[in-house]
Write an enzyme that holds these catalytic residues in place. Structure first.
Site, short mmCIF file in Angstrom:
data_model
loop_
_atom_site.label_atom_id
_atom_site.label_comp_id
_atom_site.label_asym_id
_atom_site.label_seq_id
_atom_site.Cartn_x
_atom_site.Cartn_y
_atom_site.Cartn_z
N PHE A 161 40.03 31.45 29.23
CA PHE A 161 39.14 32.60 29.42
C PHE A 161 38.83 33.20 28.05
CE2 PHE A 161 38.16 37.01 30.63
CZ PHE A 161 37.26 36.79 31.66
N ASP A 176 49.15 33.58 30.71
CA ASP A 176 48.26 34.56 31.31
C ASP A 176 48.22 34.25 32.81
OD1 ASP A 176 46.11 36.02 32.34
OD2 ASP A 176 45.00 35.92 30.45
N TYR A 227 43.45 43.69 39.20
CA TYR A 227 42.31 43.88 40.11
C TYR A 227 41.85 42.59 40.79
CZ TYR A 227 39.87 42.62 35.75
OH TYR A 227 39.47 42.00 34.60
N LYS A 228 42.51 41.47 40.52
CA LYS A 228 42.13 40.22 41.18
C LYS A 228 42.96 40.06 42.46
CE LYS A 228 40.39 38.34 36.89
NZ LYS A 228 40.74 37.72 35.61
N ARG A 233 31.62 29.41 42.06
CA ARG A 233 33.06 29.60 42.17
C ARG A 233 33.38 30.34 43.47
NH1 ARG A 233 36.73 33.03 37.91
NH2 ARG A 233 35.44 34.70 38.75
C1 LIG Z 1 40.18 38.30 34.49
C2 LIG Z 1 40.86 37.81 33.28
C3 LIG Z 1 41.13 38.67 32.22
C4 LIG Z 1 40.61 40.08 32.31
O1 LIG Z 1 40.83 40.85 31.22
P1 LIG Z 1 40.50 42.39 31.24
O2 LIG Z 1 41.05 42.84 29.97
O3 LIG Z 1 41.16 42.99 32.45
O4 LIG Z 1 39.02 42.55 31.36
C5 LIG Z 1 41.84 38.19 31.14
N1 LIG Z 1 42.25 36.90 31.10
C6 LIG Z 1 41.98 36.04 32.11
C7 LIG Z 1 42.46 34.64 32.04
C8 LIG Z 1 41.28 36.47 33.21
O5 LIG Z 1 41.00 35.63 34.20
#
Ligand SMILES: *Cc1c(COP(=O)(O)O)cnc(C)c1O
Length: 411
Positions: A125, A196, A221-222, A370
């Protein structure tokens, strides 16, 4: 040949079926995007209203003590710890995933001072990679990010690797790393392992302790359903905690915040990761989602997720063949997280046309449709209905309408 009646029978026998009642899923929506923003638990509005009216409205500043506001990061952290196989005192809720990554990556580099390389996956990501780039530039001590393909990770680790930083379940493809094997490969070369868990916590069973992981971050939030922009979490393994040095040194991570000393002294343990005042209202919402996840056996969630991702991929093959959708997730269920992705050159307008019909997934550039699979509130029959709508969108060609090509800021 899969039929809708078969899927309805699976719903009737599903031990997780009652969990759907805990969420508000809007009428006419099949929600396949809980991996991006989880839906609202029904208990959340009441809990947040109570914190606003009683704790803030009536309690005012007294609530920092009386309502336990200052304890929220550790209290919710201890609950998340159960979901990721970590000791309670090694997890804390704070900030965003990006900021927490900065903190733990900084701590990892400080713990391996002679080493200069951060190994990661090219398809990680982007925020993870950007944070690493920014930290390396700020440190200005020759750190560099070494990016390789997922299958090349183990071979890329050597004696100059300070930390291997990976997202357990890839946001783009849903491919899941073997946490134990990669962690062992990092340790074999003396490197630290940072995971992560943004697409893992609440979605797949995770045992950081069994895997021997050193550091982790994850998202609220996921799959934890904590609400838009919910605070994230971080973990530092017990063996690193006595000497941990985070790169952000705020007053609430001080050993004695209310002594107002002029110089920083870290609090002991994970509390040193505390930077500034916690977002109490967001934490209250997050705790509702985390409590639901803690009540649910992760083994049952995983079993249903595997069944649903497999059925979804099979159904798309059965119903939508000939329309150019190519499975972009691993075929083997055990190598997949809780999502199914398809590549298609017209993925963006197809997804917009689906959303217009109430089937909400998302698009990831350049060409991915997705679909997040969230067993707590997704029924097997919903999969059938979603694929029937996908077939209708593809067969009618309605996605070709101009309005579905307009790119919006958030995809
Ligand atoms: C969703 C996600 C994030 C989100 O980061 P925020 O700082 O909350 O915006 C970070 N890393 C991964 C791998 C994600 O999927």
């Amino acid at each position: 040949m899969i039929t809708r009646a078969q899927l309805a029978a699976l719903d009737a026998a599903d031990p997780l079926a009652p969990m759907r009642e805990r969420f508000h899923v809007p009428q006419g929506v099949i929600y396949l995007d809980g991996n991006s923003l989880g839906p609202m638990p029904r208990a959340t509005p009441g809990r947040v209203a109570e914190v606003v009216a009683r704790e803030w409205g009536e309690g005012l500043i007294r609530s920092w003590n009386d309502a336990g506001w200052m304890a929220l990061p550790g209290r919710i952290g201890a609950k998340i710890a159960r979901l990721i196989g970590a000791p309670a005192e090694t997890v804390m809720v704070a900030d965003s995933t990006s900021v927490n990554l900065y903190k733990v990556l900084g701590a990892a580099l400080a713990a391996r001072p002679g080493r200069r390389v951060i190994v990661s996956e090219r398809g990680n990501f982007p925020t993870d990679l950007y944070i690493a780039e920014g930290l390396a530039a700020l440190l200005d001590r020759g750190h560099r990010l070494k990016l390789v393909e997922g299958h090349e990770i183990a071979a890329a680790i050597d004696e100059d690797t300070a930390v291997v930083m990976l997202t357990h379940v890839n946001y783009h493809t849903g491919a899941m790393f073997d946490m134990t094997a990669i962690t062992a490969a990092a340790h074999a070369k003396g490197a630290l392992m940072l995971w992560d868990l943004a697409h893992s916590a609440g979605a797949v069973p995770v045992d950081l302790t069994a895997a021997g992981a050193d550091l982790a971050v994850g998202c609220g939030y996921k799959f934890l359903n904590g609400g838009p922009g919910a605070p994230a979490f971080l973990h530092v393994a017990s063996h690193l905690l006595p000497d941990v040095r985070f790169p952000l040194t705020g007053w609430l991570g001080h050993a004695a915040p209310f002594a107002f000393e002029p110089s920083y002294r870290p609090a002991g343990g994970i509390a040193a990761a505390f930077v500034g005042s916690p977002p109490v209202l967001s934490m209250a919402a997050l705790e509702v989602g985390v409590d639901i996840a803690c009540e649910t056996p992760m083994g049952a969630v995983r079993a249903k997720s595997v069944a649903q991702t497999t059925l979804f991929a099979d159904l798309v093959a059965q119903e939508c063949g000939g329309h150019g959708l190519v499975l972009a997730s691993p075929v083997e269920a055990e190598r997949r997280g809780s999502q199914v992705c398809f590549a298609h050159p017209e993925a963006y307008p197809i997804m917009q046309a689906l959303i217009a019909r109430g089937v909400i997934g998302d698009f990831r550039a350049p060409d991915i449709l997705r679909f997040g699979i969230t067993p707590l509130y997704l029924r097997f029959a919903d999969l059938w209905d979603a694929v029937a709508i996908l077939r209708a969108v593809l067969q009618s060609g309605e996605w070709r309408e101009e309005r579905f090509r307009i790119r919006r800021a958030v995809t």
